[in-house]
Structure formats: C-alpha cells, structure tokens
Design a protein around this motif. Sequence first.
Motif, PDB file in Angstrom:
ATOM      1  N   LEU A 117     -40.687  35.519  52.614  1.00  0.00           N
ATOM      2  CA  LEU A 117     -39.560  35.370  51.693  1.00  0.00           C
ATOM      3  C   LEU A 117     -40.093  35.416  50.258  1.00  0.00           C
ATOM      4  CD1 LEU A 117     -36.469  34.729  51.510  1.00  0.00           C
ATOM      5  CD2 LEU A 117     -37.128  32.320  51.312  1.00  0.00           C
ATOM      6  N   HIS A 118     -39.680  36.429  49.502  1.00  0.00           N
ATOM      7  CA  HIS A 118     -40.190  36.573  48.132  1.00  0.00           C
ATOM      8  C   HIS A 118     -39.468  35.666  47.151  1.00  0.00           C
ATOM      9  CE1 HIS A 118     -42.806  40.201  48.687  1.00  0.00           C
ATOM     10  NE2 HIS A 118     -42.113  40.229  49.822  1.00  0.00           N
ATOM     11  N   ILE A 119     -38.310  35.169  47.530  1.00  0.00           N
ATOM     12  CA  ILE A 119     -37.493  34.360  46.613  1.00  0.00           C
ATOM     13  C   ILE A 119     -37.536  32.898  47.090  1.00  0.00           C
ATOM     14  CG2 ILE A 119     -36.076  36.373  46.056  1.00  0.00           C
ATOM     15  CD1 ILE A 119     -33.858  35.289  47.838  1.00  0.00           C
ATOM     16  N   ASN A 177     -36.064  50.080  31.088  1.00  0.00           N
ATOM     17  CA  ASN A 177     -37.383  50.007  31.677  1.00  0.00           C
ATOM     18  C   ASN A 177     -38.408  50.623  30.727  1.00  0.00           C
ATOM     19  OD1 ASN A 177     -38.480  49.267  34.378  1.00  0.00           O
ATOM     20  ND2 ASN A 177     -39.343  51.316  34.168  1.00  0.00           N
ATOM     21  N   VAL A 178     -39.538  49.973  30.542  1.00  0.00           N
ATOM     22  CA  VAL A 178     -40.606  50.601  29.756  1.00  0.00           C
ATOM     23  C   VAL A 178     -41.736  50.986  30.705  1.00  0.00           C
ATOM     24  CG1 VAL A 178     -40.011  49.259  27.682  1.00  0.00           C
ATOM     25  CG2 VAL A 178     -41.852  48.463  29.164  1.00  0.00           C
ATOM     26  N   GLU A 179     -42.558  51.947  30.291  1.00  0.00           N
ATOM     27  CA  GLU A 179     -43.683  52.407  31.127  1.00  0.00           C
ATOM     28  C   GLU A 179     -44.645  51.248  31.396  1.00  0.00           C
ATOM     29  OE1 GLU A 179     -44.527  55.535  32.249  1.00  0.00           O
ATOM     30  OE2 GLU A 179     -42.556  56.246  31.599  1.00  0.00           O
ATOM     31  N   ALA A 238     -34.941  29.666  38.309  1.00  0.00           N
ATOM     32  CA  ALA A 238     -35.406  29.655  39.705  1.00  0.00           C
ATOM     33  C   ALA A 238     -36.106  30.981  39.933  1.00  0.00           C
ATOM     34  CB  ALA A 238     -34.231  29.518  40.665  1.00  0.00           C
ATOM     35  N   ASP A 239     -37.278  30.955  40.552  1.00  0.00           N
ATOM     36  CA  ASP A 239     -38.034  32.199  40.773  1.00  0.00           C
ATOM     37  C   ASP A 239     -39.006  31.976  41.921  1.00  0.00           C
ATOM     38  OD1 ASP A 239     -38.815  34.802  40.226  1.00  0.00           O
ATOM     39  OD2 ASP A 239     -39.071  34.441  38.078  1.00  0.00           O
ATOM     40  N   GLY A 240     -39.048  32.920  42.856  1.00  0.00           N
ATOM     41  CA  GLY A 240     -39.959  32.776  43.993  1.00  0.00           C
ATOM     42  C   GLY A 240     -41.384  32.555  43.515  1.00  0.00           C
ATOM     43  N   ASN A 262     -42.934  34.843  40.284  1.00  0.00           N
ATOM     44  CA  ASN A 262     -42.935  35.440  38.949  1.00  0.00           C
ATOM     45  C   ASN A 262     -44.283  36.080  38.645  1.00  0.00           C
ATOM     46  OD1 ASN A 262     -43.056  35.972  36.038  1.00  0.00           O
ATOM     47  ND2 ASN A 262     -40.958  35.225  36.162  1.00  0.00           N
ATOM     48  N   LEU A 263     -44.311  37.364  38.817  1.00  0.00           N
ATOM     49  CA  LEU A 263     -45.549  38.120  38.619  1.00  0.00           C
ATOM     50  C   LEU A 263     -45.842  38.388  37.149  1.00  0.00           C
ATOM     51  CD1 LEU A 263     -45.279  40.624  41.604  1.00  0.00           C
ATOM     52  CD2 LEU A 263     -46.486  38.444  41.483  1.00  0.00           C
ATOM     53  N   VAL A 264     -44.804  38.315  36.311  1.00  0.00           N
ATOM     54  CA  VAL A 264     -45.013  38.542  34.880  1.00  0.00           C
ATOM     55  C   VAL A 264     -46.013  37.516  34.336  1.00  0.00           C
ATOM     56  CG1 VAL A 264     -43.878  38.452  32.621  1.00  0.00           C
ATOM     57  CG2 VAL A 264     -42.802  39.681  34.518  1.00  0.00           C
ATOM     58  N   LYS A 305     -48.482  36.150  35.809  1.00  0.00           N
ATOM     59  CA  LYS A 305     -49.842  36.493  36.229  1.00  0.00           C
ATOM     60  C   LYS A 305     -50.337  37.748  35.492  1.00  0.00           C
ATOM     61  CE  LYS A 305     -49.525  33.967  40.517  1.00  0.00           C
ATOM     62  NZ  LYS A 305     -49.807  33.868  41.944  1.00  0.00           N
ATOM     63  N   GLU A 306     -49.429  38.703  35.310  1.00  0.00           N
ATOM     64  CA  GLU A 306     -49.807  39.921  34.571  1.00  0.00           C
ATOM     65  C   GLU A 306     -50.196  39.580  33.131  1.00  0.00           C
ATOM     66  OE1 GLU A 306     -46.781  42.775  37.192  1.00  0.00           O
ATOM     67  OE2 GLU A 306     -46.255  42.228  35.145  1.00  0.00           O
ATOM     68  N   PHE A 307     -49.432  38.685  32.510  1.00  0.00           N
ATOM     69  CA  PHE A 307     -49.740  38.294  31.122  1.00  0.00           C
ATOM     70  C   PHE A 307     -51.145  37.687  31.045  1.00  0.00           C
ATOM     71  CE2 PHE A 307     -49.786  34.922  27.845  1.00  0.00           C
ATOM     72  CZ  PHE A 307     -49.645  35.711  26.715  1.00  0.00           C
TER      73      PHE A 307
HETATM   74  C1  GDG Z   1     -39.310  39.137  43.380  1.00  0.00           C
HETATM   75  C2  GDG Z   1     -39.137  37.628  43.160  1.00  0.00           C
HETATM   76  C3  GDG Z   1     -41.630  37.393  43.089  1.00  0.00           C
HETATM   77  C4  GDG Z   1     -40.362  44.180  34.631  1.00  0.00           C
HETATM   78  N1  GDG Z   1     -39.840  44.907  33.623  1.00  0.00           N
HETATM   79  C5  GDG Z   1     -40.487  46.074  33.624  1.00  0.00           C
HETATM   80  C6  GDG Z   1     -41.425  46.073  34.650  1.00  0.00           C
HETATM   81  N2  GDG Z   1     -41.326  44.893  35.262  1.00  0.00           N
HETATM   82  C7  GDG Z   1     -42.168  44.476  36.392  1.00  0.00           C
HETATM   83  C8  GDG Z   1     -43.087  43.338  36.013  1.00  0.00           C
HETATM   84  C9  GDG Z   1     -43.381  42.714  37.383  1.00  0.00           C
HETATM   85  C10 GDG Z   1     -42.088  43.010  38.159  1.00  0.00           C
HETATM   86  O1  GDG Z   1     -41.374  44.013  37.448  1.00  0.00           O
HETATM   87  C11 GDG Z   1     -41.183  41.773  38.227  1.00  0.00           C
HETATM   88  O2  GDG Z   1     -41.741  40.892  39.149  1.00  0.00           O
HETATM   89  P1  GDG Z   1     -41.282  39.367  39.208  1.00  0.00           P
HETATM   90  O3  GDG Z   1     -42.201  38.659  40.114  1.00  0.00           O
HETATM   91  O4  GDG Z   1     -41.312  38.802  37.817  1.00  0.00           O
HETATM   92  O5  GDG Z   1     -39.767  39.345  39.663  1.00  0.00           O
HETATM   93  P2  GDG Z   1     -38.756  40.047  40.753  1.00  0.00           P
HETATM   94  O6  GDG Z   1     -38.530  41.476  40.473  1.00  0.00           O
HETATM   95  O7  GDG Z   1     -37.532  39.207  40.692  1.00  0.00           O
HETATM   96  O8  GDG Z   1     -39.487  39.910  42.181  1.00  0.00           O
HETATM   97  C12 GDG Z   1     -40.309  37.076  42.362  1.00  0.00           C
HETATM   98  C13 GDG Z   1     -41.702  38.873  43.436  1.00  0.00           C
HETATM   99  O9  GDG Z   1     -40.548  39.305  44.153  1.00  0.00           O
HETATM  100  C14 GDG Z   1     -42.929  39.168  44.326  1.00  0.00           C
HETATM  101  O10 GDG Z   1     -42.936  38.402  45.467  1.00  0.00           O
HETATM  102  O11 GDG Z   1     -42.706  37.055  42.224  1.00  0.00           O
HETATM  103  O12 GDG Z   1     -40.184  35.668  42.204  1.00  0.00           O
HETATM  104  O13 GDG Z   1     -37.904  37.354  42.488  1.00  0.00           O
HETATM  105  O14 GDG Z   1     -44.428  43.380  38.028  1.00  0.00           O
HETATM  106  O15 GDG Z   1     -44.203  43.829  35.355  1.00  0.00           O
HETATM  107  N3  GDG Z   1     -42.270  47.095  34.917  1.00  0.00           N
HETATM  108  C15 GDG Z   1     -42.163  48.190  34.119  1.00  0.00           C
HETATM  109  N4  GDG Z   1     -41.250  48.272  33.113  1.00  0.00           N
HETATM  110  C16 GDG Z   1     -40.404  47.258  32.825  1.00  0.00           C
HETATM  111  O16 GDG Z   1     -39.592  47.356  31.893  1.00  0.00           O
HETATM  112  N5  GDG Z   1     -42.982  49.231  34.333  1.00  0.00           N
END
Ligand code: GDG
Length: 451
Positions: free
Chosen positions: A153-155, A335-337, A357-359, A361-363, A365-367
């Motif tokens: 479950l990702h969320i 969306n940006v590249e 609320a967020d499962g 949040n990969l942002v 970790k990326e930061f």
């Molecule tokens: C679900 C869960 C869980 C965002 N804007 C742009 C862009 N992104 C990329 C980010 C990141 C991804 O999208 C978003 O990942 P998150 O983890 O923040 O959130 P969800 O999409 O909601 O994902 C979440 C995830 O599944 C994995 O299990 O962490 O909690 O909700 O990688 O960088 N990428 C580009 N342009 C954008 O404008 N290229």
Amino acid sequence: MTARLIVVSNRIPTEAEPSGGLVVALHDCLTAQGGVWIGTSGTPVKTPEPELRQIAEGAYTRMVFDISEDEHEGYYLGYANSVLWPLFHRRADLMHVQPEYADHYMAVNTRLADMLADFAQPDDLLWIHDYHFLPLAALLQERGVTCRIGFFLHIPFPVVSDILALPQANDLKDWVAAYDVFGVQTEGDVARVMAHYRDDPDATFDTQGRMVALEDGVAPRHFPIGIDAQDFAALALAQADAVPLAMTLGQKLVLGVDRLDYSKGLVHRFDGFAAYLEARAPDTPKATLLQIAPPSREDVDAYKDIRTELEQAAGMINGAHAELDWTPIRYIRRNVERDTLASVYRRADVAMVTPLADGMNLVAKEFVAAQDPDDPGVLILSHFAGAAEQLTDALMVNPYDAAEVGEAVQTALTMPLAERKARHARLLENVMTENIAWWTRSYLGALRGTG
Ligand code: GDG
C-alpha cells in the motif's frame, strides 16, 4: 531456481527504458530475474476483452488488460480516487459514496482475478500494488490460486473511526487478511492495520500486543519506500547550474513540489508561508516560495476545488506582500522536466514538504539527495508524511499550525552552516542506505518467506 515474479499495478510503463524511482526499481528487478508486469492499458475502450494482452517482451513480459469507459468512471475516478483515496488520506468528508462505483471496482478486480487465475503458477510470486486492487488476493483464493501473494500500500492506512465511513468496511478486513504479506509504508500504518483487527476473534496478537497473523496468515509489515538516491544525487550535481532562476541577489529560494492534491496541504503551506512573511523583520532575507504543482485527476471535483482555492490564496498573499523586485509566491501548475526539477532542488535553500497525510513522500528524499553536502538546504517536514519516521533530522512541523510553519521557515532560512551540514549528513545517510534497491530486496525477501 528463482520463482517467477508477477507485478500488478494500475499503470505500467510503456517505454523500453522507463524512468521514475519505483518503476525503475521494479523494471530492474524484473529484468534481473525475469517475470511479468501487468496493468491497465491506459485508454478506456467500449468493450473490454476478457484477456491479458502482451505489449512488450524483453528480459521480462509486459501485459495489459482493458477497462471500459464506464469502469474508468466507476473503478478508477470513482471508487479508487473518490472513495478510497480520500478515506485513506483522512478526508472521509470528501468521499463520494455511490453503489455503482463499488460495483465497477469489484467488476474490474474480478475480471483481473479470472485472468490471473489462468496465468499464475503455484511457484510464482504475485506482488500487487496499491489501493486499486485491494480485493485481488481474496478473489484469487476463491479461484484456487495457491502461490504467495503480497500487497504493498503506497498510501496511508486509514484510522478505524474513518473506515466505518466505507460501506465495504467489513470486506476491507477480508481483503487485507487474504494476503501473505500486507506491506505498508510506516510503523504508524502497521498500528492502524492492527487497530482495524483489534476486536476480531480470528486475529492473533503476540505477548507485546502486536498482531502477528490472522487465521489466514497475514502479517502487516512496514517497508518504507526509498529512491535511487545515488542516481538522483548525480543528476542534481550534473544539473547544478543548468536552470536560470530569475532571482535578485540575496534572495532565498523555498521550494514545494507536489501533485496538485488536497492531501499535500498546499493551501495550509501557503498560509504558513504567509505567516513567515507577516513576521519577517525588514532586514532579514527575502524568500520566494516556488511551488511546482502539476495537475492530477482533474476529472474529480475535489481536485478542481483545490486548484481554485490555491490560486486565490497565492493571489491574496502576493497582493499583500509583493514588492517591485520580489514576488513571494511563484506557482507553476504544470509538469517540469526531471532534470529541471533536480536542478531546482539543488538550488533551493529550503524545501517545504508539509502534507496533511502522505504514505511516504518521495520529494523529501529527492531534496535531501540533491543537496550540496558542503552547503545543504534545510528540509521542513510534516509529522503526517510517512517520511517523518525516518527523516527525523528535518525541521518537523504541524502543517495545520500556520504560525509554527512560519517560524520553521524563518529558522530554516537563518540556520547556521554547521547545523545545516550536521542535519543533512544524517538525513543523507538514511536516504542513501534505505534506498529503492533496499526496499525491493526487503519486500521480496518477506514475500519469499526468507526476510
Ligand atoms: C504515492 C504516495 C508515496 C512531482 N512533480 C513533478 C514530478 N514529481 C515527482 C516527484 C516524485 C513524485 O512525482 C511524487 O512522489 P510522492 O511520493 O511525493 O507522491 P505521490 O505521487 O502521491 O505517490 C506517496 C509514493 O506513492 C511512493 O510509494 O511516497 O506517499 O502518495 O518523484 O519528483 N516529476 C517531474 N515533474 C514534476 O513537475 N518530472
């Protein structure tokens, strides 16, 4: 011999060399050991075929199945994204409960279960991803499938009091219990799964009160998902100065990156940033919040509302605080590249990751991965992101408390270099170690029964 791996997710990559952390990890894993990746074909059709269709063959096979236009409405936009998504993100008030949504959800899952039952062998490992396919293991068992079946479950998993808002609350118990491994992101999620079974006579708890198994054998476990941190760090370094950011000398950059989704707390974030602006002493740095928010699920009403609300908030805050050489909030709704994103992460002085609320949040970790370790930016992180369990050296905030968020922005912007470096080093250690390869290995070890 390694068991054949079958991955099921709503979307599957169609390009030869896919991008994106999770997709790449699964692609690598399937490439290494062979197997099959199954998902929906992407475009709804008039009459779906009752068969899986192979779309690519390489080191592993990719197969798709069709859904009808009505099912797209009912299963995808309806039950998955207007019932389960809000419920699991503590927004039961946004649920749109309709009997036909549940019917379509079950119809899609039942058709897929029929197809998988014909396809799966007893030695296979079936790995089902996310809330679109919760009932699959239960349906496969009814069809006599005996291979090991895991779910991730990702969320977030919802709280017990919210689950009662789901007409299928009892079914959810059976759906979860049918898996051999029910994987979630955090220890908090494990606790919430257990709470759901607390009064169930079939649930077994160990001496410390932890649920170890139900009659059917499920063991909820947490597997915090990671990113390909090495790769992202290298990309950010390569892109360090690639993007011109029109900013005047001395201005600071605060960054937000989120799909435009109510769970991400964007309006609360803007309010928190406004609190920083209001409290700011005139001689302290001027910071601009750059919010990148690509639209998502625009066919669902709740997503139209959040967009309007956010645009109003940005307009009001800028109206009150902008100066001739300074726009406090910059908002990009597209969306940006990925390269651009990596560059902006590296350039940012502060990241605001403040979901309600967020499962995981990969942002966040990326930061962390993208920073220059000799002059790193500061992460502001909500208690309600799954990442909060691992990234404890971030500045933790309650996203509902605008004054606290505003103070955190001020603290982050003025944090001495030594403290920034010390916090970042500990965050980076976690992000590099508990990366996406570690996550895949951990999960598959558990599913094979060896981890
Ligand atoms: C679900 C869960 C869980 C965002 N804007 C742009 C862009 N992104 C990329 C980010 C990141 C991804 O999208 C978003 O990942 P998150 O983890 O923040 O959130 P969800 O999409 O909601 O994902 C979440 C995830 O599944 C994995 O299990 O962490 O909690 O909700 O990688 O960088 N990428 C580009 N342009 C954008 O404008 N290229």
